[in-house]
Design a protein around this motif. Structure first.
Motif, short mmCIF file in Angstrom:
data_model
loop_
_atom_site.label_atom_id
_atom_site.label_comp_id
_atom_site.label_asym_id
_atom_site.label_seq_id
_atom_site.Cartn_x
_atom_site.Cartn_y
_atom_site.Cartn_z
N THR A 1 -5.73 14.77 -6.20
CA THR A 1 -5.96 15.12 -4.99
C THR A 1 -4.79 15.56 -4.36
O THR A 1 -4.87 16.52 -3.60
CB THR A 1 -6.16 13.73 -4.30
N GLY A 2 -3.48 14.99 -4.68
CA GLY A 2 -2.38 15.61 -3.96
C GLY A 2 -2.04 16.98 -4.34
O GLY A 2 -1.55 17.81 -3.49
N SER A 3 -2.34 17.57 -5.66
CA SER A 3 -2.03 18.57 -6.29
C SER A 3 -3.00 19.46 -5.77
O SER A 3 -2.42 20.67 -5.46
CB SER A 3 -2.23 18.50 -7.83
N VAL A 4 -4.34 19.17 -5.76
CA VAL A 4 -5.11 20.10 -5.08
C VAL A 4 -4.89 20.51 -3.75
O VAL A 4 -5.12 21.51 -3.45
CB VAL A 4 -6.59 19.67 -5.09
N ALA A 5 -4.46 19.47 -2.92
CA ALA A 5 -4.29 19.45 -1.34
C ALA A 5 -3.01 20.50 -1.39
O ALA A 5 -2.90 21.30 -0.50
CB ALA A 5 -3.69 18.13 -0.84
N VAL A 6 -2.02 20.44 -2.31
CA VAL A 6 -0.80 21.41 -2.22
C VAL A 6 -1.38 22.94 -2.53
O VAL A 6 -1.07 23.91 -2.13
CB VAL A 6 0.22 21.18 -3.20
N TRP A 7 -2.24 23.19 -3.52
CA TRP A 7 -3.17 24.44 -3.95
C TRP A 7 -3.82 25.08 -2.67
O TRP A 7 -3.67 26.12 -2.36
CB TRP A 7 -3.61 24.07 -5.01
N VAL A 8 -4.50 24.15 -2.03
CA VAL A 8 -5.30 24.36 -0.86
C VAL A 8 -4.39 24.94 0.26
O VAL A 8 -4.33 26.10 0.74
CB VAL A 8 -6.20 23.20 -0.24
N LEU A 9 -3.22 24.08 0.52
CA LEU A 9 -2.07 24.85 1.37
C LEU A 9 -1.41 25.97 0.94
O LEU A 9 -1.48 26.95 2.05
CB LEU A 9 -1.13 23.55 1.71
N ALA A 10 -1.13 25.93 -0.22
CA ALA A 10 -0.68 27.40 -0.74
C ALA A 10 -1.39 28.45 -0.67
O ALA A 10 -1.05 29.49 -0.19
CB ALA A 10 0.11 27.12 -2.22
N SER A 11 -2.76 28.16 -1.02
CA SER A 11 -3.74 29.48 -0.88
C SER A 11 -4.00 29.58 0.63
O SER A 11 -3.95 31.19 1.07
CB SER A 11 -5.29 28.93 -1.41
N ALA A 12 -4.00 28.82 1.52
CA ALA A 12 -4.29 29.07 3.09
C ALA A 12 -2.85 30.02 3.49
O ALA A 12 -3.08 31.10 4.21
CB ALA A 12 -4.35 27.92 3.79
N LEU A 13 -1.72 29.74 3.27
CA LEU A 13 -0.53 30.12 3.51
C LEU A 13 -0.48 31.66 3.03
O LEU A 13 -0.12 32.60 3.55
CB LEU A 13 0.79 29.40 3.16
N ARG A 14 -0.88 31.82 1.85
CA ARG A 14 -0.77 33.18 1.00
C ARG A 14 -2.01 34.14 1.89
O ARG A 14 -1.69 35.34 1.91
CB ARG A 14 -1.29 32.83 -0.39
N ARG A 15 -3.10 33.52 2.32
CA ARG A 15 -3.95 34.23 2.84
C ARG A 15 -3.65 34.70 4.30
O ARG A 15 -3.82 35.82 4.75
CB ARG A 15 -5.37 33.55 2.98
N ALA A 16 -2.90 33.71 4.82
CA ALA A 16 -2.53 34.19 6.21
C ALA A 16 -1.53 35.26 6.09
O ALA A 16 -1.39 36.21 6.88
CB ALA A 16 -1.84 32.96 6.84
N TRP A 17 -0.41 35.11 5.06
CA TRP A 17 0.49 36.16 5.00
C TRP A 17 -0.02 37.34 4.78
O TRP A 17 0.34 38.44 5.25
CB TRP A 17 1.58 35.65 3.69
N GLN A 18 -1.21 37.36 3.64
CA GLN A 18 -1.82 38.77 3.49
C GLN A 18 -2.50 39.23 4.56
O GLN A 18 -2.27 40.65 4.76
CB GLN A 18 -2.69 38.41 2.24
#
Length: 341
Positions: free
Chosen positions: A308-325
């Motif tokens: 759960t914690g690792s997937v949450a990190v992935w979700v956050l990182a994916s959201a930040l990457r999409r926002a940056w893009q």
């Protein structure tokens, strides 16, 4: 009721995607269960991931038209693996105030099973070492022509050589952990993935007899490599994963299960990088009910916490990457509009 039926409705997904999601769950379960008194080792997940890495390597990189393109693909694959792993290694050094050149250079698996990094660093080390070997082989005269004309025989030859190295270099005086984490011990899993791709796709595609022969050979190799002791599960899971790749290209799963597996498959690399940290947090917080010995409930709870914690990190990182893009794309669009004006 309709929602319940929809959740159970079948959904088709590619077998390699499903296997990746299942494999990372096995990895986390294994690491969540580590204790001297556990009845069996739950290993095998990382062996499946090595198999899938080789499968993807042949599928997306070795099929490129020129050897220069293959080398660029190898370099890109290696960089995208190396940089996040190096970040975890250096962060671990800072947290623990320790240092290891072997881990920084990704060669420590040659001489020890111990590691400072808050991840099992031997796994990316093996893949990077395999990529380095393939990169060097790309300079052999006629390599591109041979790969284009005879990919399956070359892959089978590589499998034979890589397994022969296991037989020649494996020492009897090394512990099981160290013996299972070296390139000669598991590099053949990566090459096996290349063989699996060639035998099922492209001009070298083979029929039932050849696939059964490869599966039988893998079962024997697994027994030789892993034995039938504490690591017997590795000898079972690797041929099972290969059988699915060879004979079941797509799986039909209940929709809710397929969705979970899809997410885990997409988050596999992040889960690998982060799950050990979350397991350490779980233990430091005293969340295990049993103070000693193997406890199934504790293992499942710890694995669920880490996933759960690792997937949450992935979700956050994916959201930040999409926002940056999106921000970068908007800035580029405004710049182009000003240029046109």
């Amino acid at each position: 009721m309709p929602l319940f039926k929809k959740a159970l409705a079948g959904r088709v997904m590619q077998t390699d995607i499903a296997l990746r999601g299942v494999a990372i769950v096995l990895v986390v379960l294994n690491h969540a269960s580590i204790t001297d008194s556990r009845p069996i080792h739950l290993g095998g997940g990382l062996n499946i991931l090595l198999l899938l890495s080789g499968y993807s390597f042949a599928r997306f990189i070795l099929v490129r038209e020129t050897m220069a393109q293959v080398r660029r693909g190898i370099a890109s694959f290696a960089f995208n693996l190396w940089l996040p792993c190096l970040a975890v290694v250096l962060a671990s050094f800072a947290l623990k105030r320790e240092w290891s050149w072997g881990e920084v250079l990704f060669v420590s698996n040659f001489y020890t099973a111990d590691h400072i990094a808050l991840m099992y660093v031997w796994f990316p080390q093996v893949i990077l070492q395999m990529l380095a070997i393939f990169w060097l082989l790309s300079f052999v005269p006629g390599a591109r022509q041979g790969l284009a004309r005879h990919p399956l025989p070359l892959a089978l030859g590589g499998l034979a050589i890589s397994f022969a190295l296991l037989l020649v270099l494996r020492g009897d005086d090394r512990g099981a952990d160290f013996a299972n984490r070296t390139i000669e011990a598991v590099g053949w899993n990566f090459v096996l993935g290349c063989v699996a791709w060639y035998i099922t796709h492209g001009p070298s595609r083979q029929g039932m007899a050849a696939r059964l022969a490869l599966l039988g050979c893998t079962a024997v190799l697994g027994l030789v490599a892993f034995g039938w002791g504490a690591d017997w599960l590795r000898a079972v899971l690797l041929p099972l994963a290969l059988a699915l790749l060879l004979f079941v290209p797509r799986l039909r799963l209940p929709a809710i299960v397929a969705q979970i597996v899809q997410v885990l498959s997409q988050a596999t690399f992040t889960v690998f990088l982060a799950h050990v940290l979350f397991l350490r947090i779980f233990d430091a917080a005293g969340l295990r009910g049993a103070s000693s010995g193997f406890n199934l409930a504790d293992t499942l709870f710890a694995a669920a916490f880490a996933l759960t914690g690792s997937v949450a990190v992935w979700v956050l990182a994916s959201a930040l990457r999409r926002a940056w893009q999106a921000t970068h794309a908007d800035a580029l669009r405004r710049q182009m509009q000003r240029g046109i004006a």
